[in-house]
Scaffold this active site. Structure first.
Site, short mmCIF file in Angstrom:
data_model
loop_
_atom_site.label_atom_id
_atom_site.label_comp_id
_atom_site.label_asym_id
_atom_site.label_seq_id
_atom_site.Cartn_x
_atom_site.Cartn_y
_atom_site.Cartn_z
N ASP A 286 0.89 -1.38 -0.14
CA ASP A 286 0.02 0.10 -0.05
C ASP A 286 0.95 1.26 -0.12
O ASP A 286 1.74 1.43 0.86
CB ASP A 286 -0.72 -0.02 1.34
CG ASP A 286 -2.06 1.03 1.10
OD1 ASP A 286 -1.74 2.11 0.70
OD2 ASP A 286 -3.12 0.72 1.59
N LEU B 146 0.80 2.68 6.63
CA LEU B 146 0.10 2.50 7.76
C LEU B 146 -1.06 3.75 7.63
O LEU B 146 -0.57 4.81 7.96
CB LEU B 146 0.63 2.15 9.03
CG LEU B 146 -0.19 2.18 10.25
CD1 LEU B 146 -0.95 0.86 10.01
CD2 LEU B 146 0.66 1.91 11.37
N HIS B 147 -2.42 3.49 7.53
CA HIS B 147 -3.38 4.43 7.44
C HIS B 147 -4.66 3.59 8.21
O HIS B 147 -4.76 2.47 8.41
CB HIS B 147 -3.71 5.01 6.24
CG HIS B 147 -4.01 4.00 4.98
ND1 HIS B 147 -5.26 3.42 4.79
CD2 HIS B 147 -3.17 3.29 4.16
CE1 HIS B 147 -5.24 2.40 3.72
NE2 HIS B 147 -3.91 2.15 3.67
N GLY B 148 -5.83 4.41 8.18
CA GLY B 148 -6.98 4.01 9.06
C GLY B 148 -7.68 2.69 8.33
O GLY B 148 -8.03 2.00 9.01
#
Length: 166
Positions: free
Chosen positions: A12, A16-18
């Site tokens: 991705d 790191l995200h929601g």
């Protein structure tokens, strides 16, 4: 040394995200998110990048930031209790991990945005030749590589998508 308990590996670009925390973290039942990325681990903006990503983790997961090389060197020291979710932002980085001995069997491809020199092969995935080469290297080493943005979606082989879009 026992094999590390790698429950998921995802590409991705946003790292790191929601969505990782809310959707994939819960789906995989991970308790440790390992961001394997040279820039996030050691780059000039690493502290800033790490702060944002730790906030995205919401305190639900242990979070580590390792370079690709450090990941290769230490992954086999992971405790069996650690359910490791490896997060990279390029297929080249995942291929380097696999070639370095990290026992990854599946690579989930989530978000690889369109940029100059890339072609779109799925709604959220655009690739260039370097990306395709990395996926081919992984597949030769026994890693399945599928595009799947959310757990509810049906996974699709990334190389088949790349051939259709060629």
């Amino acid at each position: 040394m026992s094999a590390p308990n790698i429950v998921w590996t995802r590409i991705d670009e946003r790292l790191l995200h929601g969505q990782i925390r809310i959707t994939w973290g819960k789906h995989t039942e991970a308790n440790l998110i390992l961001v394997a990325n040279d820039e996030a681990a050691e780059g000039p903006n690493a502290a800033f990048m790490q702060a944002g990503m730790k906030a995205s983790a919401g305190g639900e997961y242990a979070v580590r930031f390792f370079s690709i090389q450090k990941t290769i060197e230490v992954i086999h020291k992971a405790s069996p209790k650690q359910r490791v979710f490896i997060l990279c932002n390029t297929p080249t980085d995942v291929a380097r991990l696999v070639e370095g001995g990290v026992p990854i069997t599946h690579c989930n491809v989530g978000n690889m945005h369109f940029h100059e020199g890339r072609r779109q092969i799925a709604k959220t995935v655009s690739v260039n030749q370097q990306d395709i080469d990395a996926f081919e290297r992984m597949v030769k080493l026994g890693v399945s590589c599928t595009v799947q943005n959310t757990p509810e979606q049906t996974p699709v082989n990334v190389l088949e998508l790349a051939q259709v879009g060629a």
